[in-house]
Write a protein that holds these residues in place. Structure first.
Motif, mmCIF file in Angstrom:
data_model
loop_
_atom_site.group_PDB
_atom_site.id
_atom_site.type_symbol
_atom_site.label_atom_id
_atom_site.label_comp_id
_atom_site.label_asym_id
_atom_site.label_seq_id
_atom_site.Cartn_x
_atom_site.Cartn_y
_atom_site.Cartn_z
ATOM 1 N N THR A 7 0.715 -1.279 0.145
ATOM 2 C CA THR A 7 -0.088 0.071 0.014
ATOM 3 C C THR A 7 0.909 1.312 0.067
ATOM 4 O O THR A 7 2.072 1.274 0.524
ATOM 5 N N GLY A 8 0.433 2.212 -0.644
ATOM 6 C CA GLY A 8 1.394 3.448 -0.685
ATOM 7 C C GLY A 8 2.263 3.149 -1.839
ATOM 8 O O GLY A 8 3.529 3.842 -1.780
ATOM 9 N N GLY A 9 2.013 2.237 -2.813
ATOM 10 C CA GLY A 9 3.181 1.499 -3.463
ATOM 11 C C GLY A 9 3.645 2.833 -4.751
ATOM 12 O O GLY A 9 4.470 2.691 -5.329
ATOM 13 N N ALA A 10 2.706 3.853 -4.832
ATOM 14 C CA ALA A 10 3.385 4.971 -5.779
ATOM 15 C C ALA A 10 3.999 6.266 -5.162
ATOM 16 O O ALA A 10 4.282 7.062 -5.707
ATOM 17 N N GLY A 11 4.176 5.924 -3.898
ATOM 18 C CA GLY A 11 4.911 7.043 -2.994
ATOM 19 C C GLY A 11 6.215 6.620 -3.179
ATOM 20 O O GLY A 11 6.905 5.828 -3.680
ATOM 21 N N PHE A 12 7.137 7.799 -2.501
ATOM 22 C CA PHE A 12 8.716 7.694 -2.394
ATOM 23 C C PHE A 12 8.916 6.163 -2.103
ATOM 24 O O PHE A 12 9.910 5.418 -2.656
ATOM 25 N N LEU A 13 8.937 5.860 -0.743
ATOM 26 C CA LEU A 13 9.263 4.620 -0.364
ATOM 27 C C LEU A 13 8.627 3.459 -0.751
ATOM 28 O O LEU A 13 9.136 2.386 -1.259
ATOM 29 N N GLY A 14 7.318 3.527 -1.081
ATOM 30 C CA GLY A 14 6.547 2.342 -1.616
ATOM 31 C C GLY A 14 7.128 2.010 -3.112
ATOM 32 O O GLY A 14 7.080 0.771 -3.231
ATOM 33 N N SER A 15 7.306 3.023 -3.856
ATOM 34 C CA SER A 15 7.920 2.418 -5.109
ATOM 35 C C SER A 15 9.246 1.959 -5.230
ATOM 36 O O SER A 15 9.355 0.974 -5.988
ATOM 37 N N HIS A 16 10.088 2.443 -4.260
ATOM 38 C CA HIS A 16 11.447 1.846 -4.078
ATOM 39 C C HIS A 16 11.306 0.258 -3.525
ATOM 40 O O HIS A 16 11.929 -0.676 -4.219
ATOM 41 N N LEU A 17 10.138 0.141 -2.846
ATOM 42 C CA LEU A 17 9.867 -1.313 -2.169
ATOM 43 C C LEU A 17 9.353 -2.198 -3.599
ATOM 44 O O LEU A 17 9.621 -3.132 -3.653
ATOM 45 N N CYS A 18 8.414 -1.631 -4.088
ATOM 46 C CA CYS A 18 7.910 -2.070 -5.473
ATOM 47 C C CYS A 18 9.098 -2.512 -6.354
ATOM 48 O O CYS A 18 9.195 -3.926 -6.818
ATOM 49 N N ASP A 19 9.938 -1.731 -6.519
ATOM 50 C CA ASP A 19 11.273 -2.170 -7.323
ATOM 51 C C ASP A 19 12.079 -3.324 -6.777
ATOM 52 O O ASP A 19 12.678 -4.121 -7.410
ATOM 53 N N ILE A 35 -2.967 10.767 -3.549
ATOM 54 C CA ILE A 35 -3.022 11.781 -2.799
ATOM 55 C C ILE A 35 -1.789 12.408 -2.715
ATOM 56 O O ILE A 35 -1.501 13.565 -2.971
ATOM 57 N N THR A 36 -0.988 11.581 -2.567
ATOM 58 C CA THR A 36 0.317 12.157 -2.150
ATOM 59 C C THR A 36 1.449 11.199 -3.095
ATOM 60 O O THR A 36 2.584 11.629 -3.384
ATOM 61 N N GLY A 37 0.850 9.972 -3.711
ATOM 62 C CA GLY A 37 1.594 9.188 -4.584
ATOM 63 C C GLY A 37 1.735 9.737 -5.979
ATOM 64 O O GLY A 37 0.978 10.830 -6.200
ATOM 65 N N ASP A 38 2.793 9.231 -6.785
ATOM 66 C CA ASP A 38 2.690 9.621 -8.254
ATOM 67 C C ASP A 38 3.020 8.550 -8.806
ATOM 68 O O ASP A 38 4.068 7.764 -8.840
ATOM 69 N N LEU A 39 2.060 8.373 -10.155
ATOM 70 C CA LEU A 39 2.489 7.184 -11.002
ATOM 71 C C LEU A 39 3.927 7.183 -11.715
ATOM 72 O O LEU A 39 4.084 6.181 -11.982
ATOM 73 N N ARG A 40 4.296 8.390 -11.947
ATOM 74 C CA ARG A 40 5.585 8.345 -12.517
ATOM 75 C C ARG A 40 6.712 7.471 -11.789
ATOM 76 O O ARG A 40 7.654 7.083 -12.352
ATOM 77 N N ASN A 41 6.449 7.202 -10.483
ATOM 78 C CA ASN A 41 7.283 6.726 -9.584
ATOM 79 C C ASN A 41 7.352 5.157 -9.896
ATOM 80 O O ASN A 41 8.329 4.574 -9.769
ATOM 81 N N ILE A 42 6.237 4.837 -10.713
ATOM 82 C CA ILE A 42 5.972 3.336 -10.980
ATOM 83 C C ILE A 42 5.864 3.061 -12.214
ATOM 84 O O ILE A 42 5.479 1.667 -12.624
ATOM 85 N N PRO A 179 16.209 9.540 -4.336
ATOM 86 C CA PRO A 179 15.358 9.983 -5.390
ATOM 87 C C PRO A 179 13.920 9.523 -5.428
ATOM 88 O O PRO A 179 13.640 8.545 -4.742
ATOM 89 N N ARG A 180 13.180 10.224 -5.905
ATOM 90 C CA ARG A 180 11.478 10.150 -5.765
ATOM 91 C C ARG A 180 10.923 10.821 -4.821
ATOM 92 O O ARG A 180 9.744 10.814 -4.724
ATOM 93 N N MET A 181 11.659 11.742 -3.959
ATOM 94 C CA MET A 181 10.945 12.514 -2.898
ATOM 95 C C MET A 181 10.468 13.604 -3.841
ATOM 96 O O MET A 181 10.926 13.759 -4.770
ATOM 97 N N ARG A 182 9.309 14.562 -3.159
ATOM 98 C CA ARG A 182 9.021 15.511 -3.851
ATOM 99 C C ARG A 182 9.635 16.856 -3.284
ATOM 100 O O ARG A 182 9.924 16.884 -2.046
#
Length: 323
Positions: A7-19, A35-42, A179-182
């Motif tokens: 959950t929060g997979g498009a966020g800063f930490l979540g996207s790195h965990l997905c990777d 709300i705070t996540g960004d699809l560009r991260n994933i 990387p991927r912080m806002r």
């Protein structure tokens, strides 16, 4: 193939965990309400067969078809700008959200790891902070919506572990960057770099003597990965104990960016912690983990990302103006 929900997979930490879990051969399901996540991260993961994305609010009922081995609950606003702007959502994701994740874990017989935070220690009276310290938190102050949401989340997690036998893990995350912080999320590192990139003076809140300890995101992800696969259910601090004052950190950023900005001082926000340094003895002993990335190296990589990101944003704004 093991299946994991983040959950929060498009966020800063979540996207790195997905990777990381894609790299380890997992089938990854990312969930985020953006709300705070960004699809560009994933977006680089969408082409993969072993990746799925659910646009969903974890505070509402969660349905994930099929078997599920692990759940990482990383959905939550994590910066002061966000949780002061959306306090109710912050409280809901730390209460209703974790309840939904734990209920899903119980049904699926999955192991849950929750993202807690050093903010459970509040403005600490113990330094450095150990997992046995209960904290100094103002529940009705402006930061209480985030601090108490995380504290409740820990309590709910331990209740499910104790009374329902759900396999649970709790990571207390200290200041993390990469990387991927806002740039506009209000945390000190992106705030400083953003001001430097815009040619603005760097703003320090307080007298600059307060301290932080910055952990590079790759080190954090490694610690989380090890904790998830450990047999330890009590909270574990994951962070870098290399402490620095905010004033000295501002000078590091000025040197890194090659700018000649001045440093200006403003009043310290209410309940802002004066000290922040993790005691990572437990992580060293149980997980055989400690941070590897030197701050100078991590900052160099992060600054390069922010510079490129700023160029892309300016290009997007220019194209928008054309239409």
């Amino acid at each position: 193939m093991k299946r994991i929900l983040i959950t929060g997979g498009a966020g800063f930490l979540g996207s790195h965990l997905c990777d990381r879990f894609i790299k380890e051969g997992y089938h990854v399901i990312a969930m985020d309400n953006l709300i705070t996540g960004d699809l560009r991260n994933i977006e680089h993961l969408f082409k993969l067969e072993n990746f799925e994305f659910y646009h969903h609010d974890v505070s509402k009922f969660i349905h994930v078809p099929g078997e599920l081995d692990y759940i990482l609950h990383f959905a939550s606003p994590a910066s002061p700008i966000d949780y002061l702007k959306i306090p109710i959502q912050t409280l809901k994701v730390g209460s209703l959200g974790i309840h939904n994740c734990l209920g899903l874990a119980r049904v699926k017989k999955a192991r849950v790891l929750i993202a807690s935070t050093s903010e459970v220690y509040g403005d600490p009276l113990v330094h450095p902070q150990t997992e046995d310290y209960w904290g100094n938190v103002n529940p009705v102050g402006p930061r209480g919506v985030y601090d108490e949401a995380k504290r409740f989340q820990e309590a709910m997690t331990m209740a499910y572990h104790t009374y329902h036998g759900v396999e649970t893990r709790i990571v207390r995350i200290f200041n993390t960057y990469g990387p991927r912080m806002r740039l506009n999320d209000g945390r000190v590192l992106p705030a400083f770099i953003g001001q430097a990139l815009r040619g603005e003076d760097l703003t320090i809140f307080g007298d600059g003597s307060q301290t932080r300890s910055f952990c590079y995101v790759d080190d954090l992800v490694e610690g989380i990965y090890r904790l998830l696969h450990s047999d330890y259910a009590q909270p574990v601090n994951i962070g870098n104990p290399n402490e620095i004052t905010i004033a000295d950190f501002a000078e590091e950023i000025i040197k890194l960016t090659g700018t000649d900005q001045k440093v200006i001082y403003k009043d310290l926000p209410k309940d802002d912690p004066k000290q922040r340094k993790p005691d990572i003895t437990r992580a060293k002993e149980i997980l055989k983990w400690e941070p590897k990335v030197d701050r100078a190296e991590g900052l160099k990589t992060t600054y390069a990302y922010f510079k490129e990101f700023s160029k892309e944003r300016l290009y997007d704004e220019a194209k928008h103006r054309e239409f």
